[in-house]
Scaffold this motif. Structure first.
Motif, PDB file in Angstrom:
ATOM      1  N   ASP A  10       0.815  -1.214   0.000  1.00 56.45           N
ATOM      2  CA  ASP A  10       0.000   0.000   0.000  1.00 56.45           C
ATOM      3  C   ASP A  10       0.850   1.267   0.000  1.00 56.45           C
ATOM      4  OD1 ASP A  10       1.013  -0.318   2.498  1.00 56.45           O
ATOM      5  OD2 ASP A  10      -0.856   0.077   3.578  1.00 56.45           O
ATOM      6  N   GLU A 189     -13.111   0.554  15.271  1.00 58.37           N
ATOM      7  CA  GLU A 189     -12.837  -0.886  15.327  1.00 58.37           C
ATOM      8  C   GLU A 189     -14.046  -1.695  14.870  1.00 58.37           C
ATOM      9  OE1 GLU A 189     -11.554  -1.742  19.257  1.00 58.37           O
ATOM     10  OE2 GLU A 189      -9.663  -0.636  19.073  1.00 58.37           O
ATOM     11  N   ALA A 192     -14.158  -1.485  11.176  1.00 53.22           N
ATOM     12  CA  ALA A 192     -13.074  -2.272  10.574  1.00 53.22           C
ATOM     13  C   ALA A 192     -13.408  -3.763  10.586  1.00 53.22           C
ATOM     14  CB  ALA A 192     -11.768  -2.015  11.314  1.00 53.22           C
ATOM     15  N   GLN A 200      -9.817  -5.786   2.824  1.00 57.33           N
ATOM     16  CA  GLN A 200      -9.052  -5.255   3.946  1.00 57.33           C
ATOM     17  C   GLN A 200      -7.788  -4.506   3.528  1.00 57.33           C
ATOM     18  OE1 GLN A 200      -8.444  -8.419   6.781  1.00 57.33           O
ATOM     19  NE2 GLN A 200     -10.609  -8.469   7.379  1.00 57.33           N
ATOM     20  N   PRO A 201      -7.004  -4.996   2.546  1.00 61.72           N
ATOM     21  CA  PRO A 201      -5.816  -4.223   2.139  1.00 61.72           C
ATOM     22  C   PRO A 201      -6.162  -2.813   1.659  1.00 61.72           C
ATOM     23  CG  PRO A 201      -5.679  -6.460   1.304  1.00 61.72           C
ATOM     24  CD  PRO A 201      -7.063  -6.302   1.856  1.00 61.72           C
ATOM     25  N   HIS A 203      -8.793  -1.006   2.532  1.00 58.68           N
ATOM     26  CA  HIS A 203      -9.227  -0.212   3.681  1.00 58.68           C
ATOM     27  C   HIS A 203      -8.035   0.164   4.569  1.00 58.68           C
ATOM     28  CE1 HIS A 203     -13.179  -1.452   2.341  1.00 58.68           C
ATOM     29  NE2 HIS A 203     -13.743  -0.693   3.260  1.00 58.68           N
ATOM     30  N   ARG A 204      -7.060  -0.732   4.683  1.00 60.46           N
ATOM     31  CA  ARG A 204      -5.856  -0.400   5.454  1.00 60.46           C
ATOM     32  C   ARG A 204      -5.110   0.760   4.803  1.00 60.46           C
ATOM     33  NH1 ARG A 204      -5.230  -6.098   6.327  1.00 60.46           N
ATOM     34  NH2 ARG A 204      -3.877  -6.241   4.494  1.00 60.46           N
ATOM     35  N   SER A 205      -5.022   0.720   3.483  1.00 60.58           N
ATOM     36  CA  SER A 205      -4.358   1.802   2.765  1.00 60.58           C
ATOM     37  C   SER A 205      -5.088   3.123   2.973  1.00 60.58           C
ATOM     38  CB  SER A 205      -4.294   1.464   1.270  1.00 60.58           C
ATOM     39  OG  SER A 205      -3.721   2.519   0.537  1.00 60.58           O
ATOM     40  N   VAL A 207      -6.960   3.991   5.576  1.00 60.70           N
ATOM     41  CA  VAL A 207      -6.731   4.439   6.952  1.00 60.70           C
ATOM     42  C   VAL A 207      -5.336   5.028   7.103  1.00 60.70           C
ATOM     43  CG1 VAL A 207      -6.417   3.636   9.326  1.00 60.70           C
ATOM     44  CG2 VAL A 207      -8.392   2.889   8.010  1.00 60.70           C
ATOM     45  N   LYS A 208      -4.377   4.390   6.467  1.00 57.27           N
ATOM     46  CA  LYS A 208      -3.006   4.890   6.565  1.00 57.27           C
ATOM     47  C   LYS A 208      -2.906   6.313   6.037  1.00 57.27           C
ATOM     48  CE  LYS A 208       1.671   4.117   4.945  1.00 57.27           C
ATOM     49  NZ  LYS A 208       2.572   3.326   4.096  1.00 57.27           N
ATOM     50  N   HIS A 212      -2.679   8.002   9.739  1.00 53.54           N
ATOM     51  CA  HIS A 212      -1.299   7.849  10.190  1.00 53.54           C
ATOM     52  C   HIS A 212      -0.569   9.174  10.394  1.00 53.54           C
ATOM     53  CE1 HIS A 212      -0.231   3.345   9.519  1.00 53.54           C
ATOM     54  NE2 HIS A 212      -1.338   3.517  10.206  1.00 53.54           N
ATOM     55  N   TYR A 225       3.453   0.218  15.253  1.00 49.14           N
ATOM     56  CA  TYR A 225       3.353   0.170  13.789  1.00 49.14           C
ATOM     57  C   TYR A 225       4.657  -0.310  13.165  1.00 49.14           C
ATOM     58  CZ  TYR A 225       2.942   1.673   8.942  1.00 49.14           C
ATOM     59  OH  TYR A 225       2.938   1.705   7.568  1.00 49.14           O
TER      60      TYR A 225
END
Length: 262
Positions: A10, A189, A192, A200-201, A203-205, A207-208, A212, A225
């Motif tokens: 990501d 949470e 998520a 999920q990948p 959505h993680r990107s 959020v980052k 972050h 992290y």
């Protein structure tokens, strides 16, 4: 020099390097020319110094390695949330022509279509998830701004009084702030957990990119992290849990760090 490290899936654009103490650094490039690069470091610790030589310095653009050599830190700006660094570059560019898309209209169109295709992937991020992340992001930004005003007043006082004043402010703010932070993060949470595994990948990107730059100013969140697997011998993480949680380069970072350790 052959590139040994690689960006995560990501991380389209990335700076990787090793500082003078041998610590590995991951950062986000925000400006790049032939002779210098400007990048953001979310590490809450002051791990870079002016005129410091950064070895194994690598730059990735759109997952492609474009530079591998060394760099020298020429300017630093600590925003209290992240560190903005400017570094001068040597002639260690790899055999990658970043201007290639501009040399042929067909290639340019193809590159733009690829950009649109990648951007449209955000349409797959669930609307409810986006809303929860936006609410959390908005609250954190406003909390940070409010605390920055208090911090300005504290820093205008004699240095011998600053620590006690900071502790007093943190103690007064924590009682109402912790439940609110807890509520926002519980909603996050829950959102998520509802994301399908196949998405999920993505959505993680998302959020980052959104969170972050805000939350990694807290030393404990940055540690978890960068050392996500943890192990029994991770003395620093255990020490963070045992000592006073008021750590960070700003009031906001200290309060956020306390929340994550609460």
């Amino acid at each position: 020099m052959e590139s040994k490290k690689q960006p995560k899936a990501d991380e389209e654009s990335l700076v990787l390097c090793v500082n003078s103490e041998g610590l590995e650094l991951r950062a986000t490039p925000i400006r790049l020319t032939r002779h210098l690069v400007v990048f953001e470091v979310y590490n809450p610790y002051s791990i870079l110094q002016l005129s410091e030589v950064l070895q194994e310095f690598q730059i990735f653009i759109n997952h492609r390695p474009v530079y591998s050599g060394r760099a020298v830190v020429s300017n630093l700006v600590n925003t209290g949330i992240f560190l903005v660094c400017e570094a001068s570059l040597d002639d260690a560019w790899l055999d990658v022509d970043l201007t290639r898309p501009m040399k042929a209209s067909s290639i340019l169109r193809s590159e733009f279509n690829h950009f649109i295709s990648e951007y449209k992937k955000h349409d797959l991020v669930m609307d409810d998830f986006k809303l929860v992340v936006a609410d959390l992001q908005g609250f954190l930004i406003e909390l940070r701004r409010w605390l920055e005003q208090l911090e300005f007043v504290v820093r205008s006082n004699p240095s011998r009084d600053r620590h006690d004043q900071e502790v007093e402010i943190i103690n007064q703010v924590l009682e109402p702030a912790l439940p609110m932070l807890g509520d926002y993060f519980m909603r996050f949470e829950a959102a998520a957990e509802s994301v399908k595994q196949s998405l999920q990948p993505l959505h993680r990107s998302y959020v980052k990119r959104q969170l972050h730059p805000i939350v990694l100013c807290a030393p404990f969140s940055w540690r978890t992290y960068t050392k996500p697997l943890g192990y029994a011998g991770d003395y620093e993480m255990v020490a963070m849990m045992a000592r006073a949680p008021y750590e960070g380069s700003s009031l906001f970072a200290k309060i956020l760090n306390t929340f994550f350790l609460n």
